[in-house]
Design a protein around this motif. Structure first.
Motif, PDB file in Angstrom:
ATOM      1  N   PRO A   1       0.806  -1.234   0.000  1.00  0.00           N
ATOM      2  CA  PRO A   1       0.000   0.000   0.000  1.00  0.00           C
ATOM      3  C   PRO A   1       0.835   1.277   0.000  1.00  0.00           C
ATOM      4  CG  PRO A   1      -1.022  -1.610   1.433  1.00  0.00           C
ATOM      5  CD  PRO A   1       0.308  -2.186   1.010  1.00  0.00           C
ATOM      6  N   GLY A   2       1.953   1.278   0.717  1.00  0.00           N
ATOM      7  CA  GLY A   2       2.817   2.453   0.721  1.00  0.00           C
ATOM      8  C   GLY A   2       3.489   2.675  -0.620  1.00  0.00           C
ATOM      9  N   ILE A   3       3.873   1.578  -1.271  1.00  0.00           N
ATOM     10  CA  ILE A   3       4.493   1.674  -2.600  1.00  0.00           C
ATOM     11  C   ILE A   3       3.474   2.163  -3.619  1.00  0.00           C
ATOM     12  CG2 ILE A   3       5.573   0.308  -4.432  1.00  0.00           C
ATOM     13  CD1 ILE A   3       6.619  -1.537  -2.123  1.00  0.00           C
ATOM     14  N   TYR A   4       2.255   1.662  -3.514  1.00  0.00           N
ATOM     15  CA  TYR A   4       1.174   2.086  -4.403  1.00  0.00           C
ATOM     16  C   TYR A   4       0.939   3.593  -4.242  1.00  0.00           C
ATOM     17  CZ  TYR A   4      -3.441   1.987  -6.667  1.00  0.00           C
ATOM     18  OH  TYR A   4      -4.518   2.210  -7.494  1.00  0.00           O
ATOM     19  N   ALA A   5       0.905   4.066  -2.989  1.00  0.00           N
ATOM     20  CA  ALA A   5       0.693   5.488  -2.731  1.00  0.00           C
ATOM     21  C   ALA A   5       1.824   6.327  -3.314  1.00  0.00           C
ATOM     22  CB  ALA A   5       0.557   5.733  -1.228  1.00  0.00           C
ATOM     23  N   ALA A   6       3.066   5.838  -3.189  1.00  0.00           N
ATOM     24  CA  ALA A   6       4.210   6.564  -3.745  1.00  0.00           C
ATOM     25  C   ALA A   6       4.122   6.630  -5.267  1.00  0.00           C
ATOM     26  CB  ALA A   6       5.509   5.886  -3.321  1.00  0.00           C
ATOM     27  N   ALA A   7       3.720   5.524  -5.880  1.00  0.00           N
ATOM     28  CA  ALA A   7       3.582   5.504  -7.344  1.00  0.00           C
ATOM     29  C   ALA A   7       2.505   6.479  -7.804  1.00  0.00           C
ATOM     30  CB  ALA A   7       3.255   4.087  -7.812  1.00  0.00           C
ATOM     31  N   GLU A   8       1.406   6.565  -7.040  1.00  0.00           N
ATOM     32  CA  GLU A   8       0.352   7.524  -7.381  1.00  0.00           C
ATOM     33  C   GLU A   8       0.868   8.963  -7.257  1.00  0.00           C
ATOM     34  OE1 GLU A   8      -3.204   6.590  -5.047  1.00  0.00           O
ATOM     35  OE2 GLU A   8      -4.113   6.002  -6.960  1.00  0.00           O
ATOM     36  N   ARG A   9       1.640   9.248  -6.212  1.00  0.00           N
ATOM     37  CA  ARG A   9       2.157  10.611  -6.018  1.00  0.00           C
ATOM     38  C   ARG A   9       3.091  11.028  -7.153  1.00  0.00           C
ATOM     39  NH1 ARG A   9       2.761   8.900  -0.660  1.00  0.00           N
ATOM     40  NH2 ARG A   9       5.007   8.556  -0.981  1.00  0.00           N
ATOM     41  N   GLU A  10       3.849  10.061  -7.676  1.00  0.00           N
ATOM     42  CA  GLU A  10       4.847  10.369  -8.698  1.00  0.00           C
ATOM     43  C   GLU A  10       4.342  10.130 -10.114  1.00  0.00           C
ATOM     44  OE1 GLU A  10       8.757   8.766  -7.942  1.00  0.00           O
ATOM     45  OE2 GLU A  10       8.316   8.537  -5.808  1.00  0.00           O
ATOM     46  N   ALA A  11       3.066   9.775 -10.251  1.00  0.00           N
ATOM     47  CA  ALA A  11       2.549   9.359 -11.555  1.00  0.00           C
ATOM     48  C   ALA A  11       2.636  10.438 -12.622  1.00  0.00           C
ATOM     49  CB  ALA A  11       1.100   8.883 -11.411  1.00  0.00           C
ATOM     50  N   HIS A  12       2.670  11.703 -12.224  1.00  0.00           N
ATOM     51  CA  HIS A  12       2.748  12.774 -13.226  1.00  0.00           C
ATOM     52  C   HIS A  12       4.182  13.017 -13.698  1.00  0.00           C
ATOM     53  CE1 HIS A  12       3.685  14.759  -9.452  1.00  0.00           C
ATOM     54  NE2 HIS A  12       4.154  15.808 -10.112  1.00  0.00           N
ATOM     55  N   THR A  13       5.151  12.398 -13.025  1.00  0.00           N
ATOM     56  CA  THR A  13       6.550  12.594 -13.422  1.00  0.00           C
ATOM     57  C   THR A  13       7.162  11.359 -14.069  1.00  0.00           C
ATOM     58  OG1 THR A  13       7.384  11.955 -11.230  1.00  0.00           O
ATOM     59  CG2 THR A  13       6.917  14.293 -11.602  1.00  0.00           C
ATOM     60  N   ARG A  14       6.648  10.185 -13.764  1.00  0.00           N
ATOM     61  CA  ARG A  14       7.133   8.959 -14.399  1.00  0.00           C
ATOM     62  C   ARG A  14       6.043   7.892 -14.320  1.00  0.00           C
ATOM     63  NH1 ARG A  14      11.386   5.878 -10.472  1.00  0.00           N
ATOM     64  NH2 ARG A  14      10.644   6.587  -8.423  1.00  0.00           N
ATOM     65  N   PRO A  15       6.060   6.915 -15.254  1.00  0.00           N
ATOM     66  CA  PRO A  15       5.002   5.903 -15.261  1.00  0.00           C
ATOM     67  C   PRO A  15       4.882   5.175 -13.924  1.00  0.00           C
ATOM     68  CG  PRO A  15       6.218   5.826 -17.303  1.00  0.00           C
ATOM     69  CD  PRO A  15       6.952   6.789 -16.415  1.00  0.00           C
ATOM     70  N   PHE A  16       3.662   4.884 -13.562  1.00  0.00           N
ATOM     71  CA  PHE A  16       3.331   4.232 -12.294  1.00  0.00           C
ATOM     72  C   PHE A  16       4.190   2.984 -12.062  1.00  0.00           C
ATOM     73  CE2 PHE A  16       0.866   1.793  -9.317  1.00  0.00           C
ATOM     74  CZ  PHE A  16       0.069   2.687  -8.613  1.00  0.00           C
ATOM     75  N   ILE A  17       4.333   2.165 -13.111  1.00  0.00           N
ATOM     76  CA  ILE A  17       5.001   0.880 -12.916  1.00  0.00           C
ATOM     77  C   ILE A  17       6.506   1.031 -12.715  1.00  0.00           C
ATOM     78  CG2 ILE A  17       3.226  -0.441 -14.126  1.00  0.00           C
ATOM     79  CD1 ILE A  17       5.034  -0.507 -16.575  1.00  0.00           C
ATOM     80  N   GLU A  18       7.079   2.185 -13.045  1.00  0.00           N
ATOM     81  CA  GLU A  18       8.510   2.388 -12.776  1.00  0.00           C
ATOM     82  C   GLU A  18       8.785   2.378 -11.275  1.00  0.00           C
ATOM     83  OE1 GLU A  18      10.492   5.667 -14.507  1.00  0.00           O
ATOM     84  OE2 GLU A  18      10.022   5.087 -16.587  1.00  0.00           O
ATOM     85  N   VAL A  19       7.896   3.001 -10.507  1.00  0.00           N
ATOM     86  CA  VAL A  19       8.070   3.030  -9.056  1.00  0.00           C
ATOM     87  C   VAL A  19       7.948   1.615  -8.495  1.00  0.00           C
ATOM     88  CG1 VAL A  19       7.173   3.958  -6.887  1.00  0.00           C
ATOM     89  CG2 VAL A  19       7.172   5.377  -8.955  1.00  0.00           C
ATOM     90  N   GLU A  20       6.968   0.843  -8.987  1.00  0.00           N
ATOM     91  CA  GLU A  20       6.805  -0.537  -8.520  1.00  0.00           C
ATOM     92  C   GLU A  20       8.057  -1.352  -8.830  1.00  0.00           C
ATOM     93  OE1 GLU A  20       2.064  -1.436  -8.755  1.00  0.00           O
ATOM     94  OE2 GLU A  20       3.142  -1.382 -10.663  1.00  0.00           O
ATOM     95  N   HIS A  21       8.592  -1.204 -10.035  1.00  0.00           N
ATOM     96  CA  HIS A  21       9.795  -1.962 -10.403  1.00  0.00           C
ATOM     97  C   HIS A  21      10.980  -1.567  -9.527  1.00  0.00           C
ATOM     98  CE1 HIS A  21       9.558  -4.761 -13.782  1.00  0.00           C
ATOM     99  NE2 HIS A  21       8.468  -4.090 -14.140  1.00  0.00           N
ATOM    100  N   GLU A  22      11.070  -0.297  -9.252  1.00  0.00           N
ATOM    101  CA  GLU A  22      12.185   0.189  -8.433  1.00  0.00           C
ATOM    102  C   GLU A  22      12.139  -0.421  -7.033  1.00  0.00           C
ATOM    103  OE1 GLU A  22      12.557   4.446  -6.803  1.00  0.00           O
ATOM    104  OE2 GLU A  22      13.542   4.493  -8.766  1.00  0.00           O
TER     105      GLU A  22
END
Length: 293
Positions: A169-190
């Motif tokens: 859930p925390g990773i999902y929230a971080a991906a949502e916060r950064e979604a306007h700067t890089r694709p959502f799945i990049e944060v998940e992969h990282e």
């Protein structure tokens, strides 16, 4: 006959899927529901028995009730209310009713996963399904019923990742916060070495869903311009619907456009033949539906 999809599992995404299979080893992917198996078997017969399919759906009281509620919603705009599942099968046709129940069965498959995160996830999935179906009514590339199921399934990998990664859930929230700067799945992969789109592809493939739907689930966060083509493509049709629905929901939530949309949004709208101004009419329809809910 629909054009055959030209998008296949490219080398990079094939590696992503293989890595996801390793990471999720031991995670229970919900088996394809027996009801869906029975309906699809009947659908595959030379002369499907519509009455038998209606009986199969009606035997699951909760599913039948959810199906009738959805069919009679303003989303599908039927001229008169559908009173029972037999009527729904006759009115919508076999393929469309099968698409609807497939999406609804997904919710049942994860009914044991509870908590605030999953409650928010299902609310978002339902909004995504509704929005995807609304857009489908405008561009007529995909049936509204199929589009609704597509919208429900596009993030179906999220519950799988939650099973394996308690901190998801925390990773999902971080991906949502950064979604306007890089694709959502990049944060998940990282953070995880995998992403919910690849996990969702595994679930859809295990349920033996159509190949174009599986590919759309896998690629719905791709910042790749698949849309410079003249002939329609069933996978690209579905991808375009999903990216547009994601964008509309971000506008609805007063969030900036996602990184993927910034890259390919203009091509997506041109492919679908939708003016950007029309998206704000969709937002108005969403607000009206939310007020009535």
């Amino acid at each position: 006959m629909a054009a055959e999809t030209t998008l296949t599992l490219d080398a990079q995404r094939a590696l992503d899927v293989a890595q996801t299979e390793k990471l999720l080893r031991g995670v229970l992917i919900p088996p394809r529901p027996a009801l869906l198996v029975a309906v699809l078997e009947e659908q595959g017969r030379p002369e499907p028995d519509l009455e038998r399919i209606a009986r199969l759906i009606s035997e699951d009281v909760a599913l039948a009730a959810s199906t009738l509620k959805l069919v009679n919603s303003p989303l599908f705009g039927l001229a008169r209310p559908v009173v029972d599942i037999q009527h729904a099968v006759r009115m919508l046709g076999l393929r469309n009713i099968t698409s609807l129940i497939t999406g609804l069965l997904l919710h049942q498959a994860f009914r044991n996963q509870r908590g605030a995160f999953m409650e928010r996830f299902w609310r978002k999935a339902e909004r995504m399904a509704y929005t995807t179906a609304l857009i489908a009514r405008w561009c007529a590339r995909v049936a509204s019923e199929e589009a609704y199921a597509l919208g429900l399934f596009c993030d179906c990998g999220v519950p799988l990742l939650l099973q394996q990664f308690p901190a998801y859930p925390g990773i999902y929230a971080a991906a949502e916060r950064e979604a306007h700067t890089r694709p959502f799945i990049e944060v998940e992969h990282e953070r995880l070495g995998t992403d919910h789109a690849a996990a969702g592809f595994l679930l859809a493939r295990s349920w033996k869903l159509p190949a174009d739907l599986c590919q759309a689930i896998l690629r719905h966060h791709d910042a790749i311009d698949y849309y410079q083509r003249e002939a329609p493509d069933p996978t690209v049709d579905k991808l375009a619907l999903l990216l547009t629905a994601q964008h509309v929901l971000r506008l609805y939530a007063e969030q900036p456009p996602a990184a993927e949309w910034q890259t390919v949004g203009a091509s997506v709208l041109a492919y679908l033949g939708i003016e950007e101004a029309a998206l704000f009419q969709l937002i108005r329809l969403l607000r009206e539906s939310n007020e009535k809910a």
